[in-house]
Design a protein around this motif. Sequence first.
Motif: not given
Length: 329
Positions: A282-287
Amino acid sequence: MNKLHNNCKLPPERMNHEGKMRKVGIEIEMAGLTPLQIVAAVKRHFGGDEAMQGSLEYGVLDTTLGDFTVELDSTPVKKAYQQASEMRLPSPLDDAGSIIKDLAENWVPWELVTPPVPVNQLDAINELVGDLRNQGALGTTKAPQYAFGMHLNPDLPDLDATTIVRHLQAYLCLYDGIVARERPNFTRKLTPHIRHYDEAYIKKVIAEDYAPDIDTLIDDYLAHNPTRNRSLDLLPLFKFLRAEKIDREMNDPRIKARPTFHFRLPNSDIDNPNWGIHIAWHEWLAVEWLAADQERLEQMCSAYSQELDRFGHHLDDQWETRAKEALQQ
């Protein structure tokens, strides 16, 4: 068994450059288990056939998701083990390879490497994580020397320079917030593996007029980052796009060509019952969501450029606060 159902959300763009469902390769480092215990857990969840693939490297082949690998994550240790095995030393040193293996396991993690997993099946890996945890897997926080990480290798929705630049810009803008949430282990920060980009390169990439073609993008990257040791490593992607250039400039057989980003920052907190791959995902999805919103991305890049020039930027956490807020959007 800890079950983490429906935790992994879908990205804004679900198809890759070939028009197929996007996939994510996952690497999870751990201690506390033997490789055969990890192999057995994989087989419980996905079936497959066990295979010895090399010195300190095991495979689980033909599972429902593809081929998994379990290996001791150190090339020097593998070479030493192989040499000790080939020497066939007489007793009491005839098990020198085992001695090397036992010593190495106290410092070097076993790494589980998944096949590329469709983005709509990532929760299946979370189920495996819960099983490994219950079997006794240990992560980053359990010993000072455990500088263990989890890597995500998401393939891209497209391979053009614009797509790559937008994702890189989004990552640079959100990096401080991701670090604040992820809180990389102190020992990992002492190692070179997850170093961030230098400020000169960040300013270059987030500049309003930065619109390189693929070759210029790669040249700029290599000029500032002639190393695999970045929290977001683009060398596998660039080798997929321009193999001869990367081989000529880097000459590093560890760089494997693949059409993916290599997000190396997250800890492996596998023994924590509240942890799963969905946290870093989900941190990557924010990107990805920021990269997909051109207007918002341009605003963030402009604001971050001004922030980097602000006196006191390095003395407070103003941008960290803004980046953390942006992770929630």
